[in-house]
Scaffold this active site. Structure first.
Site, PDB file in Angstrom:
ATOM      1  N   LYS A  35      20.846  72.044  28.590  1.00 17.92           N
ATOM      2  CA  LYS A  35      20.061  71.402  27.533  1.00 17.92           C
ATOM      3  C   LYS A  35      20.243  69.885  27.538  1.00 17.92           C
ATOM      4  CE  LYS A  35      19.255  69.768  23.345  1.00 17.92           C
ATOM      5  NZ  LYS A  35      19.834  68.551  22.755  1.00 17.92           N
ATOM      6  N   ASP A  95      16.816  73.998  23.001  1.00 12.73           N
ATOM      7  CA  ASP A  95      17.945  74.005  22.075  1.00 12.73           C
ATOM      8  C   ASP A  95      17.733  75.120  21.062  1.00 12.73           C
ATOM      9  OD1 ASP A  95      16.011  73.207  20.266  1.00 12.73           O
ATOM     10  OD2 ASP A  95      16.368  71.115  20.696  1.00 12.73           O
TER      11      ASP A  95
END
Length: 407
Positions: free
Chosen positions: A262, A281
């Site tokens: 991420k 996320d």
DNA sequence: TGATAACCTGAAAG
DNA sequence: ACTTTCAGGTTAT
């Protein structure tokens, strides 16, 4: 000298092409501060850059360290040709792509985007400094925007060069890898409340400063969208997993401590100019489950495989600038902006009987219809925004004072 | 490869 | 007043 002084300039731009009030606060950059009402400022490229915006123009101003209130020599040339602030602004704000056209494209391809985007126009992906993006997003893990901003601010304050002041507020540029590679940094950052991220930052800085280099990081940039001052070159064809250069950049970033998929995607998208990068996320995962049928069967939890599947799905749906579209839905999901979604206007209506003792001993009764309109922004200080609460109270007197006998 | 626990902090929610 | 949860995750097992 006079030319370098703090004067405002303006650039015609529609709010649908850029909305700084959203773009600067939606968790891309953690360093913009409110320097006055409707004014955002940050140190960038050796100057303090400030923005304001109205319906037709972006207003910008640069304060350089040298712009002291000294009078210019009487016969000095009054034009300085090396002020690159306009070019810097256009580069940083990534003003080239037509956002309105992109929104139309995404809305055409995706009914969910079409539904959610109208209240979130003008969200543009910034071209941030890659190193700043890397450290900033290492700070972002398991964290909130308000606290991340404070941490990044502390990094600048303690390790970044002072550029200047607005009022009493000092503005520091982002620290170099060398500055953060000092052996004392980890312990100091822990004292400053960085938690376990202190080690990640120190380690990453040491590796970049000693083993790799800033050039290494900057070479991972999308060649179509290089760092400020470099010429663009073509970057190849888009594939489902992203262009080759994007995949290489993502891979190399993963080797750094504190950088998972991420964070690597955030750096790729916001620091390296890889527009197809889609950071997945918790918010995006929620969105993928709620609106894009993820969360069942093979992809019931956010494993590495699911992560890739979600990102690929969004690339398939939105195309080359999938990361830009992702940012619109991400922002629409942020609590800091939730009042736009809900149009949080509660209307309370109640009839109150007001009794007033008159001087002459009589009692006055009024039935008052009290209409309260309460608008509130629920999340406090995401940037520096004081909790704004507008309460309008309208009173309509329904029944005029009915006089009664005093007892 | 896929689950699970541990990791810092501080504000919001219960 | 106090406990739990949550916030733009990553690492180690």
């Amino acid at each position: 000298m006079a030319v370098r002084a703090a004067e405002w300039h303006k650039l015609p731009i529609a709010l649908t092409e850029l909305c700084i009030n959203t773009t600067l606060r939606c968790g891309q950059s953690f360093r913009w501060r409110k320097s006055a009402e409707d004014e955002y400022s940050m140190a960038l490229h050796g100057r303090i850059l400030s923005f304001r915006q109205d319906a037709t123009h972006l207003h910008y101003r640069a304060i350089f360290p040298s712009s002291l209130p000294t009078p210019p020599p009487s016969n000095a040339p009054s034009v300085v040709s090396d002020d690159d602030t306009l070019a810097l602004v256009q580069h940083y704000l990534n003003l080239e792509p037509s956002l309105v056209q992109l929104y139309e494209k995404w809305a055409f391809a995706d009914s969910n985007f079409k539904k959610r985007a109208p209240k979130f126009t003008g969200i543009r992906i910034l071209r941030q400094d890659p190193w700043e993006a890397l450290i900033g997003f290492i700070c972002s893990s398991n964290n909130n925007i308000s606290r991340i901003s404070g941490m990044v601010h502390n990094l600048c304050k303690h390790y970044g060069p002072l550029i200047g002041h607005i009022g009493d507020e000092p503005y520091h540029d982002f620290p170099t890898p060398e500055a953060l590679a000092d052996p004392k940094v980890e312990a100091h950052l822990k004292e400053l409340g960085f938690g376990y991220r202190a080690k990640y930052i120190a380690k990453t800085a040491q590796i970049v400063a000693a083993d790799k280099s800033l050039a290494w990081l900057e070479e991972l940039c999308n060649p179509e969208s290089p760092v400020f001052g470099q010429e663009p070159k073509p970057a190849g064809e888009l594939e489902l997993g992203g262009r080759e250069g994007y995949r290489k950049a993502h891979d190399e970033l993963l080797a750094l401590h504190g950088v998972g998929p991420k964070v690597a995607d955030c750096v790729c998208l916001m620091g390296l100019g890889w527009s197809e990068s889609v950071p997945v996320d918790t918010h995006v995962w929620q969105i993928a489950q709620r609106d894009y049928k993820f969360g069942k069967g093979k992809h019931s939890s956010l494993t590495a495989a699911t992560y890739t599947a979600v990102a690929n799905r969004f690339r398939e749906l939105w195309g080359k600038e999938a990361g830009w579209a992702h940012s619109v839905l991400f922002t629409a999901d942020l609590k800091a902006f939730s009042e736009r979604v809900a149009a949080k206007t509660e209307v309370k209506e109640e009839v109150i009987t007001v009794k007033k003792e008159e001087e002459d001993g009589t009692e006055k009764t009024e039935d008052v219809k009290k209409i309260e309109t309460v608008k509130r922004k629920r999340v406090k200080k995401e940037v520096d925004e004081p909790e704004q609460q507008v309460v309008e109270v309208k009173e309509e007197v329904l029944t005029r004072s009915k006089r009664r006998r005093a007892r």
